[in-house]
Design a protein around this motif. Structure first.
Motif, PDB file in Angstrom:
ATOM      1  N   MET A   1     121.259   8.102  82.208  1.00 48.86           N
ATOM      2  CA  MET A   1     120.637   9.292  81.589  1.00 48.86           C
ATOM      3  C   MET A   1     120.005   8.931  80.249  1.00 48.86           C
ATOM      4  O   MET A   1     120.496   8.076  79.519  1.00 48.86           O
ATOM      5  N   LEU A   2     118.937   9.610  79.989  1.00 46.36           N
ATOM      6  CA  LEU A   2     118.239   9.425  78.722  1.00 46.36           C
ATOM      7  C   LEU A   2     119.023  10.143  77.631  1.00 46.36           C
ATOM      8  O   LEU A   2     119.469  11.275  77.835  1.00 46.36           O
ATOM      9  N   ASP A   3     119.180   9.483  76.475  1.00 50.72           N
ATOM     10  CA  ASP A   3     119.933  10.217  75.455  1.00 50.72           C
ATOM     11  C   ASP A   3     119.050  11.273  74.787  1.00 50.72           C
ATOM     12  O   ASP A   3     117.814  11.210  74.831  1.00 50.72           O
ATOM     13  N   GLN A   4     119.727  12.237  74.174  1.00 54.97           N
ATOM     14  CA  GLN A   4     119.045  13.418  73.656  1.00 54.97           C
ATOM     15  C   GLN A   4     118.011  13.063  72.585  1.00 54.97           C
ATOM     16  O   GLN A   4     116.917  13.619  72.560  1.00 54.97           O
ATOM     17  N   SER A   5     118.354  12.067  71.738  1.00 54.86           N
ATOM     18  CA  SER A   5     117.436  11.748  70.637  1.00 54.86           C
ATOM     19  C   SER A   5     116.113  11.216  71.184  1.00 54.86           C
ATOM     20  O   SER A   5     115.043  11.534  70.685  1.00 54.86           O
ATOM     21  N   LYS A   6     116.193  10.450  72.258  1.00 53.71           N
ATOM     22  CA  LYS A   6     114.970   9.908  72.844  1.00 53.71           C
ATOM     23  C   LYS A   6     114.128  11.039  73.456  1.00 53.71           C
ATOM     24  O   LYS A   6     112.910  11.079  73.299  1.00 53.71           O
ATOM     25  N   LYS A   7     114.821  11.953  74.114  1.00 52.23           N
ATOM     26  CA  LYS A   7     114.133  13.120  74.680  1.00 52.23           C
ATOM     27  C   LYS A   7     113.427  13.911  73.588  1.00 52.23           C
ATOM     28  O   LYS A   7     112.269  14.309  73.733  1.00 52.23           O
ATOM     29  N   ASP A   8     114.170  14.105  72.482  1.00 56.04           N
ATOM     30  CA  ASP A   8     113.591  14.880  71.380  1.00 56.04           C
ATOM     31  C   ASP A   8     112.367  14.180  70.802  1.00 56.04           C
ATOM     32  O   ASP A   8     111.383  14.820  70.448  1.00 56.04           O
TER      33      ASP A   8
ATOM     34  N   GLU B   1     113.770   8.968  83.065  1.00 54.08           N
ATOM     35  CA  GLU B   1     115.129   9.093  83.602  1.00 54.08           C
ATOM     36  C   GLU B   1     115.238   8.385  84.944  1.00 54.08           C
ATOM     37  O   GLU B   1     116.201   7.671  85.202  1.00 54.08           O
TER      38      GLU B   1
ATOM     39  N   ASN C   1     115.230   4.674  84.501  1.00 56.41           N
ATOM     40  CA  ASN C   1     116.498   4.191  83.957  1.00 56.41           C
ATOM     41  C   ASN C   1     117.555   4.158  85.056  1.00 56.41           C
ATOM     42  O   ASN C   1     118.647   3.815  84.891  1.00 56.41           O
TER      43      ASN C   1
END
Lengths: 435, 318
Positions: free
Chosen positions: A1-8, A432, A435
């Motif tokens: 899973m992509l971490d939240q900071s990268k998504k943001d 995602e 990954n």
């Protein structure tokens, strides 16, 4: 899973362009001012009739029609990138799909206005619907172009729905009416599997539907010419000749748009050199196919030199249109193909220059298709003033021709300021998956 | 008894009153009838006979007093003219024969046509061209009107039914309908159509005229115009403007159904088939399949020489 900071980071990067800054204001002011001047030119045409143009009873179609063909042609790129590449699973093109759809929608929608500017009595436009004669290729054109505009709009809108929700959620600094606008357009999107399935399926159906419609719009546009007996238009390959030419100008338009979006909207991480490289290769491919059709279109009648063809071909190869003809073929087609074969040339800046040449070449190619044929009717042109024999566009006419081009730039700019130009949700999903 | 005696008396009074009433009303009616009669007679003597043009284009002579004014109309009604213009002239198949051996580029046809249809000098419904097929074949003059094709490419491409083919063979343009897309101009292989790029020449004078689709007058800015085989003249039983104006006997015009064409200059009527057969009649660009209604007789044994001054222009097209 992509971490939240990268998504943001992805979200804020891609939504970054949705704000009003000075450079946008200046650019829009420039566009709107130039557009107003062109509209003034059109008003003089409404008052004085088409006499403000360089047209006459022999060359009765000129740069308005050439412009119309160019517009329909360029709009075809939406189909190539979002449908053909999308359906064949070319994932690299996904970030470019929205750019291509915006270009497709803007050019196709404005093409209708281009044709109105050519009408002697534009106030009678409604007659095309109430007195419609289905035998006329114009009716076919009106039907398929309208369909193409609708499907393109949907193909732009449906994949946009998840992003509209993101816009509504993340863009907190924007005025309330704009947030409500996003909210209404996002149609209560909540990202559930069921909703995703609906969008995926409808997008897929539309992507399949748009292929025949897109082929139809440019084939029918070519039939406006090929359905006559005139020398230079009376050709059986006009349909594919136009369609392949359309991909050339469309690719060039997308490359130019990519360059400016990438630089001005700080999207270097999303529209990468890899994308330019791929688009460069795509442009070579479609240009080669177009070159092949050009060879057929001119070589076959040029070998036989039937009486009418001989006059036409001579005029293009060595006569009054020779300079334009060879410039278009060499600088707009042959040299771009050769240059783009080199990896060094498939970098953003060289590609921008090449794409500009290709796009200008594509416009003048439409001029070469429309005008010389009209200058050579079957029977001699006699007992008319000189300007009926040789067509020279006037300044007013050129301004009116420029108006739709500016309008397209306005539409493309506004759409790219309202919506993220790179699909946000899709980019996250792709990352995602990989990954 | 007294009652019995009184009743006839009363009755006779009632009767008397009744009689008076009847006579009174009767004489008033009779009097007014006589008065009206006299008045009518008087009027009849004073009244003039007037001429009235009906909507069916019939000229009637009636007594002025019989006419009641029901409204003021323009000279002719647009709806009627439009309907008549689309229906054509029943039973006819108009045809033109142009004898190239007679033409000497007098251009009376062009002038008559431009005058009748209020055209500008550069607008030609009919254009006399200087032609030459090849270096060793002689140049000749060729009047070129609309060919009124039986398979007209212009009609096929019109998106709004503005240009149409009538049962009598004539191709007309309705400038009340034309949207000015000029597809018909692009489709016509004979360059027979012209466009009103600017405000037409006589529009100021024509502004109160009702549009007649058989004359295409008033011309209208932003619409196409073309040769009409002078459909308005044919309706009056006359020859077309160009045909009548020719001083050299170039034109024959008539009805294919009757197999008869009349020369506009000599007024001689001949058999169409015989004329074409004896003079090797042909049509322009038959390979296009347009089936023109205009036939040409070759320029064999020309009556007039081709002018030296016109030779360069004729050679241009070789």
């Amino acid at each position: 899973m992509l971490d939240q900071s990268k998504k943001d980071k992805i979200t804020s990067d891609l939504l970054g362009s949705i704000r009003l800054n000075y450079s946008f204001m200046i650019w829009m002011a420039f566009l709107v001012t130039s557009f107003s001047i062109c509209i003034y030119a059109y008003i003089t045409q409404l008052q004085n009739g088409l006499a403000v143009t360089g047209l006459g009873d022999y060359v009765s179609w000129g740069i308005y029609i050439a412009n119309f063909v160019f517009f329909v042609a360029t709009s075809l790129i939406g189909m190539l990138i979002s449908a053909v590449l999308g359906l064949s699973g070319a994932k690299w093109a996904a970030p470019l799909a929205r750019i291509a759809e915006i270009i497709a929608l803007a050019f196709a929608a404005v093409a209708g206005l281009v044709i109105v500017s050519d009408m002697g009595r534009p106030e009678r436009l409604i007659y095309v619907f109430i007195h419609a004669r289905i035998q006329s290729p114009i009716l076919w054109d009106v039907t398929v172009v309208t369909m193409y505009v609708l499907i393109s709009a949907l193909l732009l809108y449906l994949p946009l729905i998840p992003d509209l929700k993101i816009c509504h959620d993340k863009l907190v600094k924007i005025p309330n009416y704009l947030r409500n606008f996003y909210k209404i357009l996002s149609l209560n999107w909540n990202g559930s599997l069921e909703q995703e399935k609906i969008i995926l399926q409808s997008t897929r159906i539309l992507a399949i539907l748009i292929v025949p419609v897109a082929l139809a719009i440019h084939t029918v546009t070519s039939w406006l010419f090929a359905s006559t007996t005139r020398v230079g238009w009376d050709s059986t390959i006009f349909g594919p000749y136009f369609v392949t030419g359309a991909f050339v100008s469309g690719c060039a338009a997308v490359i130019i748009a990519m360059f400016f979006y990438r630089n001005n909207y700080k999207l270097k991480d999303y529209i990468t050199e890899k994308h330019f490289d791929k688009m460069g290769k795509l442009l070579v491919l479609v240009s080669l196919v177009y070159l092949y059709f050009n060879l057929n279109e001119f070589m076959v009648p040029g070998y036989k030199m039937k009486k009418g063809d001989a006059v036409h071909i001579h005029d293009l190869f060595a006569g009054s249109h020779a300079l334009l003809f060879w410039s278009v073929q060499i600088f707009g087609l042959v040299i771009p193909i050769l240059l783009l074969l080199f990896k060094k040339m498939r970098k953003p800046l060289p590609m921008l220059v090449i794409a500009l040449f290709v796009l200008f070449g594509a416009w003048f190619k439409r001029y070469i298709i429309v005008v010389p044929t009209m200058e050579h009717p079957f029977l001699p042109i006699q007992n008319v003033p000189l300007n009926f024999r040789i067509y020279t566009p006037t300044l007013t006419e050129s301004l009116i021709t420029l108006a739709p081009i500016i309008l397209v730039l306005i539409i493309i700019t506004i759409l790219s300021k309202l919506f993220p130009i790179i699909p946000v949700q899709e980019t996250i999903d792709h990352l995602e998956e990989s990954n | 008894m007294s009652e019995k005696e009184e009743s006839p008396k009363k009755k006779s009074r009632r009767e008397f009153l009744q009689d008076v009433g009847i006579v009174g009303v009767g004489s008033i009616l009779a009097g007014s009838a006589i008065f009206a009669g006299i008045n009518y007679d008087k009027k009849k003597k004073l009244g003039d006979r007037i001429k009235v043009l009906t909507a069916e284009n019939e000229l009637l002579e009636i007594d002025k007093n019989d006419a009641t004014k029901v409204g003021k109309f323009k000279s002719q009604d647009l709806t009627f003219l439009q309907k008549q213009g689309r229906e054509g002239i029943p039973g006819k198949r108009w045809v033109m024969v142009i004898d190239l051996s007679k033409c000497r580029n007098a251009r009376k046809c062009m002038n008559a046509c431009q005058g009748a249809h209020h055209l500008r000098p550069e607008q030609h419904h009919i254009n006399v061209l200087k032609m030459q097929e090849s270096k060793n074949t002689p140049p000749y003059y060729m009047p070129k009107p609309c060919q009124h094709c039986d398979n007209p490419p212009c009609v096929a491409v019109c998106p709004v039914d503005a240009t149409f083919k009538r049962p009598d063979g004539i191709v007309l343009i309705d400038n009340e309908r034309c949207i000015g897309c000029r597809f018909c101009i692009a489709a016509c292989p004979y360059s027979a159509r012209v466009f009103n790029w600017t405000e037409p020449l006589l529009n100021e004078d024509d502004k109160d005229k009702t549009y007649n689709v058989e004359l295409n007058v008033p011309q209208r800015k932003g619409t196409v115009s073309k040769c009409l085989f002078s459909a308005d003249r044919l309706r009056d039983g006359k020859l077309p403007y160009c045909v009548s104006a020719c001083p050299n006997g170039v034109y024959y015009f008539g009805d294919e159904n009757e197999d008869a064409v009349t020369n506009g200059t000599t007024k001689e009527t001949v058999r169409l088939k015989k004329l074409l057969e004896e003079n090797a009649g042909y049509r322009l660009m038959p390979e296009l399949g347009t089936q023109p209604r205009v036939y040409y007789l070759p320029a064999k044994g020309k009556s007039y020489p081709f002018q030296d001054a016109d030779k360069p222009e004729a050679e241009e097209h070789i």
